[in-house]
Design an enzyme around this catalytic site. Structure first.
Site, mmCIF file in Angstrom:
data_model
loop_
_atom_site.group_PDB
_atom_site.id
_atom_site.type_symbol
_atom_site.label_atom_id
_atom_site.label_comp_id
_atom_site.label_asym_id
_atom_site.label_seq_id
_atom_site.Cartn_x
_atom_site.Cartn_y
_atom_site.Cartn_z
ATOM 1 C CG HIS A 130 -22.190 -15.096 -24.114
ATOM 2 N ND1 HIS A 130 -21.271 -14.474 -24.934
ATOM 3 C CD2 HIS A 130 -21.624 -15.123 -22.871
ATOM 4 C CE1 HIS A 130 -20.195 -14.153 -24.211
ATOM 5 N NE2 HIS A 130 -20.396 -14.524 -22.960
ATOM 6 C CD GLU A 131 -23.755 -15.048 -19.616
ATOM 7 O OE1 GLU A 131 -22.971 -15.720 -18.918
ATOM 8 O OE2 GLU A 131 -23.418 -13.965 -20.129
ATOM 9 N N GLY A 183 -24.960 -10.178 -18.712
ATOM 10 C CA GLY A 183 -25.176 -11.564 -18.332
ATOM 11 C C GLY A 183 -23.959 -12.039 -17.574
ATOM 12 C CG HIS A 196 -19.767 -18.377 -19.863
ATOM 13 N ND1 HIS A 196 -18.403 -18.278 -19.945
ATOM 14 C CD2 HIS A 196 -20.247 -17.156 -20.222
ATOM 15 C CE1 HIS A 196 -18.071 -17.050 -20.331
ATOM 16 N NE2 HIS A 196 -19.166 -16.352 -20.509
ATOM 17 C CD GLN A 248 -18.827 -14.909 -17.204
ATOM 18 O OE1 GLN A 248 -20.045 -14.872 -17.201
ATOM 19 N NE2 GLN A 248 -18.091 -14.017 -17.845
ATOM 20 C CB CYS A 266 -17.249 -12.505 -22.607
ATOM 21 S SG CYS A 266 -17.269 -13.689 -21.264
ATOM 22 C CG LEU A 267 -18.733 -9.236 -17.384
ATOM 23 C CD1 LEU A 267 -19.487 -9.485 -16.077
ATOM 24 C CD2 LEU A 267 -18.372 -7.765 -17.521
#
Ligand code: NI
Length: 158
Positions: A131-132, A46, A135, A51, A89-90
């Site tokens: 999660h996204e 994701g 963000h 990000q 997470c990235l």
């Protein structure tokens, strides 16, 4: 399409609230294409626009192998149940911690052409969507757990 740089924890932009997408134009299409390529390159499941440094409410989730849904201006309509699974997470490379999430979510969102749709997901997909969406509101998964708080402290980041 281009691979964009991933913003990492400690950067202020990750703590800002993203604004709704208003123009469903070529620059949005380019952004989504770049996000897709960046996510693939970095092997994420994701990604949200913030990000890659863009404070707009747009995100991608890989809901099945090689199937990615583009989610713009999402609203959670329903959530049910609970799961407690490992997340990464990235933007927080190399760190994983178990986070409580709903087992099921249903959302309303818009596609890249501005067309409204509904989407639902269970387990991993529900977790990923939540999660996204976090963000987009400046929230990171590390905020939820003790291990995450310790990680931030150790790294000296917020
Ligand atoms: Ni993330």
């Amino acid at each position: 399409m281009a691979i964009r740089n991933i913003v990492e924890i400690g950067s202020e932009v990750l703590r800002k609230k993203s604004k709704p997408v208003v123009d469903f134009d070529q620059s949005l299409a380019d952004l989504l294409d770049d996000m897709r390529q960046t996510m693939r390159e970095r092997r994420g499941m994701g990604i949200s626009a913030v990000q890659v440094g863009v404070l707009r409410r747009a995100l991608l989730v890989e809901y099945e192998e090689d199937k990615i849904v583009e989610i713009i201006n999402p609203t959670i309509l329903e959530s049910m149940g609970k799961t407690f699974d490992s997340e990464g997470c990235l933007s927080v490379p190399g760190f994983y911690t178990k986070v409580e999430r709903p087992q099921y979510v249903k959302i309303e969102a818009y596609d890249r052409h501005g067309k409204k749709f509904f989407f639902e997901g269970e387990d991993y997909v529900a977790k990923c969507i939540c999660h996204e969406i976090d963000h987009l509101n400046g929230i990171l998964f590390v905020d939820y757990t003790k291990a995450g708080q310790e990680y931030k402290k150790k790294k000296g980041v917020e």
